[in-house]
Motif scaffolding. Structure first.
Motif, PDB file in Angstrom:
ATOM      1  N   GLN A 479       0.784  -1.248   0.102  1.00 25.80           N
ATOM      2  CA  GLN A 479      -0.006   0.020  -0.086  1.00 25.80           C
ATOM      3  C   GLN A 479       0.731   1.296   0.020  1.00 25.80           C
ATOM      4  O   GLN A 479       1.910   1.253   0.691  1.00 25.80           O
ATOM      5  CB  GLN A 479      -0.903   0.016   1.250  1.00 25.80           C
ATOM      6  CG  GLN A 479      -2.171   1.092   1.116  1.00 25.80           C
ATOM      7  CD  GLN A 479      -3.114   1.033   2.145  1.00 25.80           C
ATOM      8  OE1 GLN A 479      -2.938   0.901   3.304  1.00 25.80           O
ATOM      9  NE2 GLN A 479      -4.279   0.714   1.869  1.00 25.80           N
ATOM     10  N   LYS A 575      -6.685  -1.846  -3.863  1.00 22.41           N
ATOM     11  CA  LYS A 575      -6.295  -1.919  -2.499  1.00 22.41           C
ATOM     12  C   LYS A 575      -4.558  -1.393  -2.139  1.00 22.41           C
ATOM     13  O   LYS A 575      -4.221  -1.082  -1.060  1.00 22.41           O
ATOM     14  CB  LYS A 575      -6.065  -3.515  -1.850  1.00 22.41           C
ATOM     15  CG  LYS A 575      -5.127  -4.403  -2.581  1.00 22.41           C
ATOM     16  CD  LYS A 575      -5.275  -5.912  -2.364  1.00 22.41           C
ATOM     17  CE  LYS A 575      -4.301  -6.831  -3.246  1.00 22.41           C
ATOM     18  NZ  LYS A 575      -4.347  -8.132  -2.553  1.00 22.41           N
ATOM     19  N   SER A 576      -3.966  -1.310  -3.229  1.00 24.85           N
ATOM     20  CA  SER A 576      -2.732  -0.654  -3.003  1.00 24.85           C
ATOM     21  C   SER A 576      -2.848   0.928  -2.861  1.00 24.85           C
ATOM     22  O   SER A 576      -1.816   1.498  -2.506  1.00 24.85           O
ATOM     23  CB  SER A 576      -1.724  -0.775  -4.161  1.00 24.85           C
ATOM     24  OG  SER A 576      -2.206  -0.303  -5.537  1.00 24.85           O
ATOM     25  N   ASN A 578      -3.972   4.568  -1.274  1.00 31.73           N
ATOM     26  CA  ASN A 578      -4.088   4.899   0.030  1.00 31.73           C
ATOM     27  C   ASN A 578      -4.609   6.422   0.154  1.00 31.73           C
ATOM     28  O   ASN A 578      -5.298   6.517  -0.652  1.00 31.73           O
ATOM     29  CB  ASN A 578      -2.547   4.827   0.692  1.00 31.73           C
ATOM     30  CG  ASN A 578      -2.704   4.682   2.124  1.00 31.73           C
ATOM     31  OD1 ASN A 578      -3.635   5.066   3.023  1.00 31.73           O
ATOM     32  ND2 ASN A 578      -1.730   4.347   3.092  1.00 31.73           N
TER      33      ASN A 578
END
Length: 949
Positions: A479, A575-576, A578
């Motif tokens: 992330q 999902k990576s 942020n």
């Protein structure tokens, strides 16, 4: 000046001809209750003298003898009506409104409003198509309202042979018969609309700014006649705005809905009011429309550089809000039976507020030793504004032998960015941060001599679109870290495009020579300007302290909107992703650093006029188009009619641009202004034959010559010369227009009621198509320079066939007889030779297959229909090598649905849904195993209520 004098003389001759006419004329209006019937056949019984009603239901017949006793009116789905003519001492006989009675078995769809009734929109469209002398298709406004088509481009995608190009899931450009949109004429009330494309160089007209509520009819002409602007190789799409109704009318619509991908609302409203005075001398209409919708899209782009490998994978997440405003006003004044004066005002605006987070995985920055690379975050915020305004003043004057009409119009279309980050630097605004030393999946990356790349498995690499392309990180739980995201640069991408038709003046005169022959001639003059400005400015950190990180703006950090469902259609997510900058944070970063010396212009990275950048996107063009035409319509019998004539159009272009020369004497380069003039005369003969063997059959044949002017950007006279490389890249003001000789054969078979089958074939022989070429030549007296610029190429051809059918299943029992269908299919094939490239290829934007299908149920108060649209893959840009260098727009299918229920004489509720299939918009190299761009838009829908007085 000579052209203007000739036009003035021509108009004077026409006016004098009107004044000296001797015989009588008949005028009137064909109605269904209080609503006009366009395309009705009106003829003098026992003669070949006749005409058809216009879009307002009006007709005029000139050169009428006292011996002509009866006038007959006919219309598909209605009983014929005969009216006795009694001139008395009048020269102009005004029959007023002629009201037709529907055949009960023909028209099931009746919406009662007092004593008035609205009939099937298909009846209007079919009558206009059947009785036209040329090959055309028509959509009526009530037909548009049966489908969830929200702008003018989407309204025509159901017509045979017509397709659209989309932006953020909405229709934008219109194309006819598989040809590029810039090769088609898109007009409003018969006048070519100035373009305002955001990239500055195209002649294609974007129509996402114009809501469907403004439209009365859409007329698609596939074979042009001499009285039409002929700069449309594929054909002409004419949007006819609404005009004054025959009685006091008020309509209002209110809707609200939801966009699945944005998770936010949609809101729309429209009010239309119109009336005509009791005397019939004045009438008006005013319509105001507003459509606000939240939207979102998920997108990835795989970028090439140097070879077939992907050097940069971009993961793009868009959210935004679009606001479309439309205003249509029209006023008419009829001072006498012979004269009509009208004015029309149209306004359209699209404001698109876009928030965009772009994650760029830089395979080209991969370190083989550490197996790490760089990830970039671009925070993007902008307002895109398209704004159109037009006004027209015109008149129609009835003589005893002919009709004279004239028009003066002006239009302006403009694209700009809004006041972001401020009004002095309105731009596509980007703040970029980089995170280095990110672990990459080394199995995807290799170096074939041009640096690290990820190669598709179809090119012998390890990356596969359908399995592992998102597995780019060595740590599957990686992330992005705001504390490691370091400011890289700030970008101000500035574009301004304005095209203005300063004046469009036209005059036409139609003369009834005898019962068999009509003559028509006219002139048209257009003076237009096109101005484009462009700069792409990059600013790097020059402050005393270290470059800030994303975490330094922690108070403005937000979790990226929609990250967890990013591209869920491809079974992946963001999902990576942020923290990102909020829009407030992007503006604050600019305020904190732009004016205090913390940021400095990166000259080498920027594209500016002073360093030779953007030369093809900074120009001023003035064009004058002067046309004259003559045509004749001759009826050999009541079965065979010939229409033929010639249109001559002179185009004069004055192009101002820039040239940038880098030489040993001037290593930093010298910018200078350049100007060039280009003139050419286009002679455009046209011939149409219409054969009517019986009342239910039309056979048509047409041979026409049409053309397409070069793109504005191609005509920019300047360029950049780099002495060290002995290279020149620029435009070409000496380009010739592209011409096409068109052959069309069409059959129409009307099977009773509103059932019809049409089938036809067409062929286009195209000369001087334009392509981008590189060859040696002379620049500034220096020979042997490698010159890259657009040129006219070898000839090309396109052929195709189309078939369409309308059928209502009224032979079925009970409620089943409310079902019906409409379907059409178009096949096209083309061949195009690019000099220097082996073999042949197809024309750009030509797809082999185009399919439209509608299944509907209409009975009583209830209406529901679903509409399917498919367009086959086509090439958008030709590469220099084999097929895998060509960029394709992939197959695209869309399914939309609409339902409505009339709850009373005045109120109707409706619901609609778009993009049910949620098919991706895809671009790829060669085939779909090498994706270049894939984008999903999600479903959207709304429901609402309509009220009519």
């Amino acid at each position: 000046m000579k052209t203007i004098k000739l036009i003035n003389l021509f108009v004077l001759l026409i006016v004098s001809t009107v004044g000296f006419s001797q015989n009588g004329s008949v005028k009137g209006r064909v109605m269904d209750g209080n609503f006009p019937l366009p395309g009705a056949t009106v003829h003098i019984q026992g003669t070949q003298k006749g005409t058809t009603t216009d879009f307002g239901g009006y007709f005029t017949l000139t050169g009428i003898n006292q011996d002509d006793q009866a006038l007959v009116v006919s219309y598909i789905g209605y009983q014929k009506q005969s009216t006795t003519l009694n001139f008395g001492s009048q020269k102009v006989l005004d029959l007023g409104n002629i009201t037709l009675t529907p055949e009960a078995s023909q028209l099931e769809e009746v919406v009662v409003q007092g004593t008035a009734s609205r009939r099937l929109s298909e009846a209007k469209a079919l009558n206009l198509q059947k009785n036209a002398l040329s090959i055309k298709s028509v959509i009526a406004s009530d037909g548009i309202g049966k489908l969830p088509d929200r702008n003018a481009a989407e309204a025509v995608q159901r017509v045979p042979g017509v397709s659209i190009e989309r932006d953020q899931g909405e229709g934008r450009y219109v194309a006819v018969r598989g040809l590029p949109s810039e090769w088609n004429a898109t007009t409003m009330n018969g006048n070519r609309i100035p373009t305002g494309a955001d990239e500055g160089g195209s002649r294609a007209t974007a129509f996402d700014f114009f809501p469907t509520e403004m439209i009365g009819y859409v007329e698609v002409s596939k074979a042009l006649t001499p009285d039409m602007d002929a700069d449309g190789i594929g054909g002409s799409v004419n949007f006819i705005t609404k005009t004054a109704p025959s009685k006091f009318t008020v309509d209002a619509t209110l809707g609200t809905g939801y966009n699945e991908k944005s998770g936010k609302g949609i809101y729309s409203g429209n009010v239309t009011i119109g009336n005509k005075s009791d005397s019939g001398k004045t009438g008006f209409i005013l319509s105001v429309s507003q459509w606000n919708r939240n939207w979102a899209s998920d997108n990835f782009e795989a970028r090439r550089s140097g070879d077939y490998g992907v050097y940069r994978l971009e993961l793009r997440d868009y959210v935004g809000e679009r606001k479309t405003t439309g205003v249509n006003g029209a006023f008419e004044f009829n001072p006498s039976k012979r004269d009509k004066i009208y004015t029309k005002i149209n306004y359209g605006k699209l404001l698109d507020t876009e928030i965009h987070y772009k994650h760029r995985v830089r395979f080209d920055k991969f370190n083989e030793t550490t197996e790490t690379g760089r990830v970039e975050l671009q925070n993007i915020y902008n307002d895109l504004i398209f704004e159109f305004i037009g006004a027209e003043l015109g008149g129609k004057h009835l003589g005893n032998h002919g009709v004279f009409d004239w028009s003066l119009a002006t239009y302006r279309n403009e694209f700009s960015y809004g006041n972001i980050p401020d009004r002095n630097n309105n731009s596509y605004y980007v703040v970029k941060f980089n995170q280095n030393d990110v672990g990459f999946n080394a199995d995807l990356i290799e170096d074939r001599g041009v640096g690290p790349r990820a190669y598709w498995d179809s090119d012998g690499g390890a990356m596969n679109y359908f399995s592992n392309m998102f597995d780019v990180y060595s740590d599957p739980n990686f992330q992005m870290d705001p504390t490691k995201m370091v400011f890289a640069d700030l970008e101000l991408y500035k574009v301004g495009v304005m095209e203005r038709d300063n004046v469009i003046a036209s005059a036409n005169y139609e003369l009834t020579a005898n019962d068999q022959l009509k003559l028509k001639f006219g002139a048209k003059f257009r003076d237009k300007d096109r101005k484009a400005v462009f700069a792409d400015e990059f600013y790097g950190w020059s402050g005393n302290n270290a470059s800030p990180t994303l975490a330094d703006y922690r108070e403005f950090n937000i979790e990226q909107p929609g990250r967890l469902d990013y591209l869920n259609e491809l079974n992946t997510s963001g999902k990576s992703f942020n923290q990102v900058l909020s829009t407030e944070g992007m503006i604050q970063f600019y305020k904190d650093n732009f004016f205090n010396g913390n940021l400095s212009l990166l000259e080498d990275d920027s594209e500016l006029l002073r360093n030779g950048g953007g030369l093809g996107r900074n120009f001023n063009i003035n064009e004058q188009h002067a046309s004259v035409y003559g045509m004749a319509t001759y009826s050999f019998s009541d079965k065979l009619t010939l229409l033929g004539g010639l249109r001559a159009t002179n185009t004069r272009s004055i192009i101002d641009g820039y040239q940038f020369d880098v030489t040993p004497e001037n290593p930093d380069g010298i910018l200078r202004k350049v100007s060039q003039t280009k003139s050419y005369l286009s002679l455009l003969p046209m011939l149409h034959l219409k054969y009517v063997p019986n009342e239910k059959t039309n056979l048509r044949f047409a041979v026409t010559r049409t053309f397409a002017r070069p793109e504005f950007a191609y005509m920019a006279p300047g360029g950049t010369y780099i002495a060290a490389d002995n290279e020149f890249k620029g435009g070409n003001p000496d380009l010739n227009p592209t011409y096409s000789l068109n052959f069309d054969l069409m059959g129409e078979f009307y099977l009773g009621k509103l059932d019809v089958i049409t089938a036809g074939v067409f062929y286009k022989s195209i000369s001087d198509p334009i392509f981008n070429d590189t060859q040696q030549g002379t620049i500034n007296g220096i020979s042997g320079v490698e010159i890259s610029r657009p040129r006219n190429g070898d000839n090309a051809w396109l052929m195709g066939a189309e078939i369409s059918a309308n059928k209502k299943f009224d032979f079925l029992p009970g409620f089943l007889n409310g079902f019906g269908m409409q379907a059409n299919y178009t096949f096209t094939k083309s061949e195009f030779t690019i000099p220097g490239r082996e073999g042949t290829t197809r024309l750009p934007r030509q797809g082999d297959h185009l399919i439209n299908a509608q299944l509907y149920f209409e009975k009583g108060r209830f209406n529901i229909r679903g509409a399917y649209n498919f367009k086959g893959a086509y090439i958008t840009d030709h590469g220099s090598g084999p097929k895998r260098d060509d960029i394709y727009y992939g197959d695209y299918s869309a399914l939309d649905a609409n339902a409505s229920f009339r709850i009373s004489d005045h109120f109707t509720i409706f619901a609609e849904i778009n993009n049910i299939l949620n098919e991706p918009l895809e671009y790829y190299y060669g085939d779909s195993s090498r994706p270049r761009q894939v984008e999903f838009h999600g479903l959207r829908g709304q429901a609402g209520i309509k009220w009519s007085l």
